[in-house]
Enzyme design. Structure first.
Site, PDB file in Angstrom:
ATOM      1  N   LYS A  31      -0.083  -5.323 -20.233  1.00 28.45           N
ATOM      2  CA  LYS A  31      -0.465  -6.593 -19.556  1.00 28.45           C
ATOM      3  C   LYS A  31      -1.849  -6.835 -19.567  1.00 28.45           C
ATOM      4  O   LYS A  31      -2.383  -8.045 -19.741  1.00 28.45           O
ATOM      5  CB  LYS A  31       0.226  -6.852 -18.269  1.00 28.45           C
ATOM      6  CG  LYS A  31      -0.022  -8.354 -17.517  1.00 28.45           C
ATOM      7  CD  LYS A  31       0.433  -8.275 -16.078  1.00 28.45           C
ATOM      8  CE  LYS A  31      -0.079  -9.705 -15.451  1.00 28.45           C
ATOM      9  NZ  LYS A  31       0.446  -9.582 -14.203  1.00 28.45           N
ATOM     10  N   TYR A  33       0.030  -8.878   5.948  1.00 29.36           N
ATOM     11  CA  TYR A  33      -0.951  -8.816   5.015  1.00 29.36           C
ATOM     12  C   TYR A  33      -2.063  -8.863   5.674  1.00 29.36           C
ATOM     13  O   TYR A  33      -3.401  -8.257   5.401  1.00 29.36           O
ATOM     14  CB  TYR A  33      -0.903 -10.314   4.509  1.00 29.36           C
ATOM     15  CG  TYR A  33      -1.982 -10.807   3.338  1.00 29.36           C
ATOM     16  CD1 TYR A  33      -2.285 -10.086   2.186  1.00 29.36           C
ATOM     17  CD2 TYR A  33      -3.022 -11.633   3.730  1.00 29.36           C
ATOM     18  CE1 TYR A  33      -3.105 -10.345   1.395  1.00 29.36           C
ATOM     19  CE2 TYR A  33      -4.062 -12.191   2.986  1.00 29.36           C
ATOM     20  CZ  TYR A  33      -4.141 -11.358   1.739  1.00 29.36           C
ATOM     21  OH  TYR A  33      -5.030 -11.543   0.897  1.00 29.36           O
ATOM     22  N   ASN A  74     -10.496  -4.417  -6.067  1.00 29.88           N
ATOM     23  CA  ASN A  74     -10.155  -5.765  -6.053  1.00 29.88           C
ATOM     24  C   ASN A  74      -8.465  -6.063  -5.992  1.00 29.88           C
ATOM     25  O   ASN A  74      -7.973  -7.043  -5.450  1.00 29.88           O
ATOM     26  CB  ASN A  74     -10.645  -6.424  -7.465  1.00 29.88           C
ATOM     27  CG  ASN A  74      -9.865  -7.702  -7.582  1.00 29.88           C
ATOM     28  OD1 ASN A  74     -10.364  -8.861  -7.239  1.00 29.88           O
ATOM     29  ND2 ASN A  74      -9.012  -7.559  -8.634  1.00 29.88           N
ATOM     30  N   LYS A 116      -5.609  -6.497   5.274  1.00 32.34           N
ATOM     31  CA  LYS A 116      -6.992  -6.713   4.879  1.00 32.34           C
ATOM     32  C   LYS A 116      -7.861  -6.541   6.078  1.00 32.34           C
ATOM     33  O   LYS A 116      -9.162  -6.259   5.790  1.00 32.34           O
ATOM     34  CB  LYS A 116      -6.747  -8.641   4.685  1.00 32.34           C
ATOM     35  CG  LYS A 116      -5.903  -8.863   3.681  1.00 32.34           C
ATOM     36  CD  LYS A 116      -6.654  -8.576   2.300  1.00 32.34           C
ATOM     37  CE  LYS A 116      -6.154  -7.544   1.586  1.00 32.34           C
ATOM     38  NZ  LYS A 116      -7.001  -7.351   0.335  1.00 32.34           N
ATOM     39  N   ASP A 121      -1.256   2.791 -10.208  1.00 29.57           N
ATOM     40  CA  ASP A 121      -0.446   2.065  -9.370  1.00 29.57           C
ATOM     41  C   ASP A 121      -0.634   2.565  -7.816  1.00 29.57           C
ATOM     42  O   ASP A 121      -0.448   3.641  -7.416  1.00 29.57           O
ATOM     43  CB  ASP A 121       1.206   2.743  -9.949  1.00 29.57           C
ATOM     44  CG  ASP A 121       2.177   1.884  -9.050  1.00 29.57           C
ATOM     45  OD1 ASP A 121       1.827   1.308  -8.115  1.00 29.57           O
ATOM     46  OD2 ASP A 121       3.407   2.149  -9.261  1.00 29.57           O
ATOM     47  N   SER A 143     -11.295  -8.164   0.588  1.00 30.25           N
ATOM     48  CA  SER A 143     -10.638  -8.430   1.950  1.00 30.25           C
ATOM     49  C   SER A 143      -9.980  -9.853   1.658  1.00 30.25           C
ATOM     50  O   SER A 143      -9.745 -10.280   0.882  1.00 30.25           O
ATOM     51  CB  SER A 143     -10.939  -8.056   3.142  1.00 30.25           C
ATOM     52  OG  SER A 143     -10.427  -8.255   4.294  1.00 30.25           O
TER      53      SER A 143
END
Length: 322
Positions: free
Chosen positions: A58, A183, A109, A187, A82, A156
């Site tokens: 990909k 989440y 990222n 972050k 991974d 973040s």
């Protein structure tokens, strides 16, 4: 010069006149969205980019244009990673260490957002395990490759304002799982990791920062229902209108990746070291609700004692001391 840049600045605007020839940069998540644009802009300004990706096929397709736009000796090579498997993370780190070439800047990222409750290969809650622990092990294992003057840039999110880390129950084993809370925890962890990494490494001239790229339409939102996103934006716009402010606008991908390259290569190291950035500048503390789309960082995300505690908890969870 670190500015003047703003929310609508693009990667190429931020890097205008910047020659990255001879620089080597590791960027995770170079198979879509911000990761691809970050790699493209850096290679176009002469950097040798190492793109760490879960799906090599990909990524090769998504980055086919990067080589064509590379200049001044810039280029892109891909390596498998991974982040939801510590075995894969360690294998990637081992390969980079065996290669031995310096890595001037690491841009962490890659990530996932608002996933259903699931576990990584090592049993960690998916968002905390992928977004934080995978990068924690990778970066610390290759930290010796980052030379004086190098930087770590953790991508973040304003989503850190949803929740602080929970060091007593990081895997939601005793707490009811809520995707946005998970989440937010991950972050916040990205920011706290940068704070402690910066404290530990600044004496040898290596700095770290975290950032919010802005609201961008990318594959990151694949776990979120499209109708839910529309309803969320309508709520935000109603609040903004009540405050007399213009409606929310998504950033373009080049605008979203701009703060990453700004923090990594343009901003003064002392300006961004141990800090949280957005829209190509360092953010102030805020207690505004996240839904307001206002700028700012929660004080808990930059708390140095909280950062030390997260580091210790992370070492305990992954079974390694750094």
């Amino acid at each position: 010069m670190s500015g003047p840049f703003h929310a609508e600045s693009t990667t190429d605007e931020v890097l205008a006149g910047v020659d990255l020839s001879g620089k080597r940069v590791l960027v995770t998540g170079v198979s879509a969205g911000l990761g691809v644009e970050t790699a493209r802009s850096l290679a176009a300004h002469g950097a040798q980019v190492v793109g760490a990706v879960r799906d090599l096929a990909k990524a090769k397709q998504a980055t086919a244009h990067v080589a064509a736009e590379a200049a001044n000796g810039g280029g892109l090579e891909l390596i498998e990673l991974d982040l939801a498997s510590l075995a894969s993370v360690r294998a990637c780190a081992d390969a980079l260490m065996a290669d031995g070439r310096p890595i001037d800047v690491v841009i962490a990222n890659a990530g996932v957002m608002a996933t259903p409750l699931s576990r990584t290969a090592d049993g960690f809650e998916m968002q905390f395990g992928t977004n934080h622990l995978g990068h924690f092990v990778l970066v610390n294992r290759i930290a010796g490759l980052i030379p004086e003057g190098g930087r770590l840039v953790n991508v973040s999110s304003a989503g850190h304002r949803f929740s602080d880390v929970d060091l007593d129950d990081p895997n939601f084993e005793h707490t009811e799982y809520e995707p946005w809370a998970g989440y937010g925890r991950s972050k916040t962890a990205n920011i706290l990791f940068a704070v402690e990494f910066d404290r530990r490494c600044r004496s040898r001239g290596v700095r770290a920062a975290a950032l919010h790229p802005g609201g961008i339409q990318t594959e990151l939102a694949r776990h979120i229902d499209g109708k839910a996103i529309e309803e969320r934006i309508n709520q935000i716009n109603a609040q903004l209108a009540a405050e007399g402010r213009p409606p929310f606008r998504f950033k373009t991908i080049p605008q979203g990746a701009a703060t990453s390259v700004w923090a990594g290569f343009v901003a003064d190291a002392d300006e961004v070291g141990g800090r949280y950035c957005e829209n190509c500048h360092v953010s102030d503390f805020t207690d505004m609700p996240t839904s307001a789309m206002s700028e700012g960082v929660r004080p808990y995300a930059l708390d140095p004692e909280r950062a030390k505690a997260l580091w210790a908890k992370s070492e305990e969870m992954v079974g390694e001391k750094f």
